[in-house]
Design an enzyme around this catalytic site. Structure first.
Site, PDB file in Angstrom:
ATOM      1  N   SER A  42       0.837  -1.185   0.000  1.00  0.00           N
ATOM      2  CA  SER A  42       0.000   0.000   0.000  1.00  0.00           C
ATOM      3  C   SER A  42       0.879   1.244   0.000  1.00  0.00           C
ATOM      4  O   SER A  42       1.773   1.389   0.826  1.00  0.00           O
ATOM      5  CB  SER A  42      -0.902   0.004   1.237  1.00  0.00           C
ATOM      6  OG  SER A  42      -1.712   1.144   1.264  1.00  0.00           O
ATOM      7  N   GLY A  43       0.635   2.140  -0.946  1.00  0.00           N
ATOM      8  CA  GLY A  43       1.431   3.349  -1.064  1.00  0.00           C
ATOM      9  C   GLY A  43       2.596   3.229  -2.023  1.00  0.00           C
ATOM     10  O   GLY A  43       3.386   4.169  -2.156  1.00  0.00           O
TER      11      GLY A  43
ATOM     12  N   THR B  60      -2.061   2.522  -7.956  1.00  0.00           N
ATOM     13  CA  THR B  60      -3.178   3.246  -8.554  1.00  0.00           C
ATOM     14  C   THR B  60      -2.691   4.216  -9.625  1.00  0.00           C
ATOM     15  O   THR B  60      -3.284   4.326 -10.711  1.00  0.00           O
ATOM     16  CB  THR B  60      -3.957   4.004  -7.463  1.00  0.00           C
ATOM     17  OG1 THR B  60      -4.501   3.053  -6.534  1.00  0.00           O
ATOM     18  CG2 THR B  60      -5.093   4.809  -8.064  1.00  0.00           C
TER      19      THR B  60
ATOM     20  N   ASN C  47      -0.781   5.627   2.967  1.00  0.00           N
ATOM     21  CA  ASN C  47      -0.997   6.153   1.632  1.00  0.00           C
ATOM     22  C   ASN C  47      -2.152   7.146   1.656  1.00  0.00           C
ATOM     23  O   ASN C  47      -3.214   6.852   2.189  1.00  0.00           O
ATOM     24  CB  ASN C  47      -1.318   4.991   0.666  1.00  0.00           C
ATOM     25  CG  ASN C  47      -1.438   5.436  -0.763  1.00  0.00           C
ATOM     26  OD1 ASN C  47      -1.171   6.578  -1.099  1.00  0.00           O
ATOM     27  ND2 ASN C  47      -1.862   4.531  -1.627  1.00  0.00           N
TER      28      ASN C  47
ATOM     29  N   SER D 187      -5.203   5.575  -0.921  1.00  0.00           N
ATOM     30  CA  SER D 187      -5.186   4.110  -0.880  1.00  0.00           C
ATOM     31  C   SER D 187      -6.496   3.547  -1.417  1.00  0.00           C
ATOM     32  O   SER D 187      -7.588   3.948  -0.990  1.00  0.00           O
ATOM     33  CB  SER D 187      -4.974   3.636   0.561  1.00  0.00           C
ATOM     34  OG  SER D 187      -5.041   2.224   0.637  1.00  0.00           O
ATOM     35  N   SER D 188      -6.400   2.621  -2.357  1.00  0.00           N
ATOM     36  CA  SER D 188      -7.593   1.948  -2.883  1.00  0.00           C
ATOM     37  C   SER D 188      -8.130   1.009  -1.818  1.00  0.00           C
ATOM     38  O   SER D 188      -7.429   0.089  -1.387  1.00  0.00           O
ATOM     39  CB  SER D 188      -7.248   1.168  -4.151  1.00  0.00           C
ATOM     40  OG  SER D 188      -6.802   2.023  -5.172  1.00  0.00           O
TER      41      SER D 188
ATOM     42  N   GLY E 186      -2.783  -3.266  -1.840  1.00  0.00           N
ATOM     43  CA  GLY E 186      -1.470  -3.805  -1.515  1.00  0.00           C
ATOM     44  C   GLY E 186      -1.462  -4.505  -0.177  1.00  0.00           C
ATOM     45  O   GLY E 186      -2.396  -4.399   0.631  1.00  0.00           O
TER      46      GLY E 186
ATOM     47  N   GLU F 257      -1.006  -5.283   3.550  1.00  0.00           N
ATOM     48  CA  GLU F 257      -1.208  -4.346   4.654  1.00  0.00           C
ATOM     49  C   GLU F 257      -0.921  -4.999   6.001  1.00  0.00           C
ATOM     50  O   GLU F 257      -1.216  -6.172   6.215  1.00  0.00           O
ATOM     51  CB  GLU F 257      -2.650  -3.810   4.656  1.00  0.00           C
ATOM     52  CG  GLU F 257      -2.970  -2.892   3.493  1.00  0.00           C
ATOM     53  CD  GLU F 257      -4.347  -2.285   3.592  1.00  0.00           C
ATOM     54  OE1 GLU F 257      -4.622  -1.347   2.835  1.00  0.00           O
ATOM     55  OE2 GLU F 257      -5.153  -2.752   4.427  1.00  0.00           O
TER      56      GLU F 257
END
Length: 784
Positions: A134-135, A139, A190, A193-194, A428, A430
């Site tokens: 994540s981050g 995306t 992030n 973050s999605s 991502g 986590e």
């Protein structure tokens, strides 16, 4: 000659001169500087330390993309670099005879997939798997790839088709800001973050550009389809410390006009418990971008107003607070100021106020053979749960409706497209201070994708070389199958135990669930536990690191119970949007709570997520996959900061060094024997005295079949076409064969293959080529 952009130079003369100077420098001075090694297979020796040093040197030199064999490594720059993603650079990669000769870039992957689906011989659906923590920039990478495909896949044959293509491409691009506004949020790792996974299927048609069979076919984007996975709807009502709700809530609070604030009851400075950290201003808080994108997708202004009004109603619902009741037989009273919040929420959602309050505070139970109705006041905790459930239910239905609107706007008719490029952008890996069912599903999805990469490349590639009888030293790699067995295996796994707890007709205990998991799965090396933890939890050793999951509330989240009273209440709404989201069906049987032994099997969150994940993997297995590994240089999201320890853990987790070893020792291009013959069989007939091929027509009376003199012009065109490397066919704009730098070799010499009786010629290739069995052993500019 194009200018140099961020290390990307164009023009054949300049590029050739730079390559010559770099080769001479490397030859005379020994090893090339690390920041100049654009492929990690060139690092010597290939170790975690040398790979890390190379990536750090390139990151310091503002070079963020590096090849790693079959994978592209993308470092997050954490700063805007517009020139690195300009339309001019897209066209440069699209028009390049050999894009892989340019600097590494996500456009290289995009162009490779695009040329693969428009191949004249057996076009195969492609997929791009964008993975990372994540981050790490997944995306953004997916967004840039979609822009690239929208630019290069616009080759209409008429003005009418041009307008259609332009509209489709714009709608595909407009789906991004809408889905990010409603599905992304600021987390600890992030800012964007999605909080859901998505698989975007870019649909391409296959149009013949001319009457001759030698004229290529163009691939024009005709539509797209979006499939989403596991929206983190709990974020609507519960946000971790220092995190935020979905972007759209902040957008309407910051971007609404004075009249809209009055209409939606959002005064300046209003405080909402479900809107933490409102003082933070992010780039994603741009309300106008979202509204314009929705308008271009066909969501008109009145419908938008209904959407934002409902979202404001959810914010006021979050301010509804309950106090403990002194008498268990009486409903919980509202806290001071909550009556106004209930009234405002009911008005915005266009629900009757008294039934709304009654539904939140009183539970309806049906029991006995006659299904007698009992009304039981809820405790304070149950009231809060029902309030949160109502908000999550509305938001989840709204998100699904938006996805369906997007798909109806951009999806093409099934008869109008033949191939597709799939773009997978999932959440991502986590690990937070508190991890629950959401993180378990997210990390489970990452484990499955890592296993897909292991099975497709690390394992299958080596098994194929061994089956071919090649001299091959097996490269060891980390196989995460043991972890997957722990999570999803049969007959007992973490998922099966959690699902079983949901089926049992008894209250679930967090400590009891922990004990069951640790005792039933004690033999797994990927299961750990810590005696220092005060709260019931278990540890899973994932491929990307160990994560502690708290068992409190895990079973309830897996059940995801929706009291039928809430659904019936929402069906009474007079709001046009909620009427669409919650249609009243008079013929539908009442979905009351079953009791006792008549309780039906529960379709849990884990079961639904597992089924959708299996469907996704089936799609990926049917395509040719390409991999982009996004790496996060630091956790602070700062430019020019490279934390070696954090990057090292990511390199270890994704098996990058093993990938480099296999790519460096293996064959970069593999062509099936059938495709090899189809592509080059006609060249054999241009070679005097060529032997017969068992896969082609036999020559007359022992001599090679002559080509008709009337077709000499066609033969010349065919020869020029076939003697290009596969990746150079029809790379120029409009589907025309590139003229600059066209390689026209002299007449080849051929000999029969040592493995088969076929006579095969190999034209010039940029890499060593080895077809699959049965094979032709060729490895140079000509047949030897």
């Amino acid at each position: 000659m194009l200018q140099q952009v961020n290390g990307h130079s164009s023009g054949s003369d300049a590029h050739g001169g730079e390559s010559l100077r770099e080769d001479l420098q490397e030859f005379l001075g020994g090893e090339a500087p690390l920041h100049q090694l654009d492929d990690l297979t060139k690092v010597n020796p290939v170790t975690l330390e040398t790979v890390l040093r190379c990536l750090q040197a390139r990151y310091t030199a503002d070079t963020f993309y590096t090849n790693a064999g079959c994978t592209l490594v993308a470092l997050n720059p954490f700063k805007p670099i517009p020139q690195l993603y300009s339309p001019e650079l897209m066209q440069e990669y699209h028009a390049a005879p050999q894009p892989q000769k340019l600097k590494p870039h996500i456009f290289t992957v995009g162009e490779q997939t695009y040329r693969s689906v428009k191949s004249l011989i057996e076009p195969v659906n492609q997929s791009v798997v964008v993975s990372g923590e994540s981050g790490a920039g997944k995306t953004w990478t997916s967004r840039c790839l979609m822009k690239f495909y929208a630019v290069v896949a616009a080759s209409p044959t008429s003005w009418e088709n041009h307008k259609i293509a332009e509209r489709i491409e714009q709608r595909i691009l407009n789906s991004n800001p809408v889905m990010e506004a409603f599905g992304n949020a600021c987390t600890l790792r992030n800012n964007n973050s999605s909080r859901f996974g998505k698989f975007i299927q870019l649909q391409l048609n296959r149009q013949l550009m001319g009457s001759s069979l030698l004229v290529p076919r163009a691939q024009q984007m005709t539509g797209a389809a979006v499939q989403t996975y596991l929206l983190e709807k709990t974020r609507v009502a519960c946000q971790a410390s220092s995190e935020r709700n979905f972007h759209i809530f902040y957008q309407i609070c910051k971007g609404a006009s004075a009249d809209e604030r009055l209409q939606w009851h959002l005064p300046e400075g209003a405080a909402f418990s479900w809107l933490p950290n409102p003082e933070r201003t992010l780039e994603e808080d741009c309300f106008e971008v979202t509204r314009e994108a929705m308008l271009l997708l066909g969501i008109d202004a009145p419908t938008q107003n209904n959407i934002f009004q409902a979202l404001a109603g959810l914010l006021h619902l979050g301010n509804t607070r309950f106090a403990d009741s002194e008498d268990e037989a009486q409903p919980c009273p509202l806290m001071d100021g909550a009556e106004c919040s209930v009234r405002t929420s009911a008005s915005l959602l266009r629900l009757p106020e008294d039934p709304l309050l009654e539904t939140l505070r009183i539970r309806t139970i049906r029991a006995g053979r006659r299904q007698q109705v009992f009304r039981k006041p809820c405790s304070r905790a149950e009231c809060d749960t029902r309030r949160d459930c109502l908000a999550k239910l509305v938001y989840a239905r709204l998100f699904d409706w938006l996805v369906s609107v997007i798909n109806s706007s951009i999806c093409a008719d099934p008869d109008s497209w033949t191939t597709f490029i799939g773009l997978l952008d999932v959440y991502g890996f986590e690990s937070f201070p508190t991890n629950s069912l959401e993180q378990l599903c997210i990390n489970y999805a990452n484990e499955k994708l890592q296993q897909h990469f292991v099975a497709h490349y690390l394992r299958a590639q080596q098994e194929e070389y061994t089956a071919e009888g090649l001299e091959w030293s097996t490269v060891s790699y980390q196989d995460n199958q043991t972890c997957l067995d722990l999570i999803e295996g049969s007959p007992i796994s973490i998922c099966s135990l959690i699902n079983e707890e949901c089926r049992l007709n008894r209250p679930s205990s967090a400590a009891q669930l922990q004990t069951r998991i640790e005792s039933s799965l004690a033999g797994s090396p990927c299961l750990g536990h810590s005696k220092l933890s005060r709260e019931p939890s278990f540890i899973v050793v994932h491929y990307a690191g160990s994560v502690r999951y708290h068992t409190a509330g895990l079973v309830e989240k897996n059940k995801d119970p929706i009291p039928p009273e809430l659904t019936r209440l929402l069906q009474q709404s007079q709001d046009p949007l909620l009427k669409v989201l919650f249609p009243a069906d008079p013929e539908e049987k009442s979905q009351e709570e079953p009791s006792g032994q008549s309780r039906a099997p529960v379709l849990t969150v884990v079961s639904k997520f597992k089924a959708s994940l299996e469907q996704l993997l089936q799609v990926l297995h049917s395509t040719t996959p390409h991999y982009i590994r996004c790496i996060k240089p630091n956790s602070q999201g700062r430019a020019q900061m490279f934390h070696q320890e954090e990057v090292l853990s990511q390199l270890e987790a994704c098996g990058l060094v093993e990938t480099i070893h296999i790519s460096a020792a293996g064959f970069p291009i593999r062509v099936s024997h059938r495709n090899f013959l189809e592509r080059y069989e006609l060249l054999r007939r241009l070679c005097p005295g060529a032997a017969a091929s068992p896969h082609g027509p036999p020559p007359d009376e022992g001599r090679s079949a002559p080509w008709p003199l009337a077709d000499l012009a066609a033969v010349s065109r065919l020869r020029r076409f076939l003697w290009q490397p596969p990746e150079r066919h029809w790379a120029a704009k409009g589907g025309q064969s590139p003229q600059n730098g066209l390689h026209t070799p002299s007449r080849p010499r051929c000999k029969p293959s040592s493995r088969t009786s076929s006579t095969l010629c190999q034209p010039w290739l940029g890499h060593q080529l080895r077809p699959r069995r049965p094979q032709c052993t060729v490895a140079g500019p000509r047949c030897s």
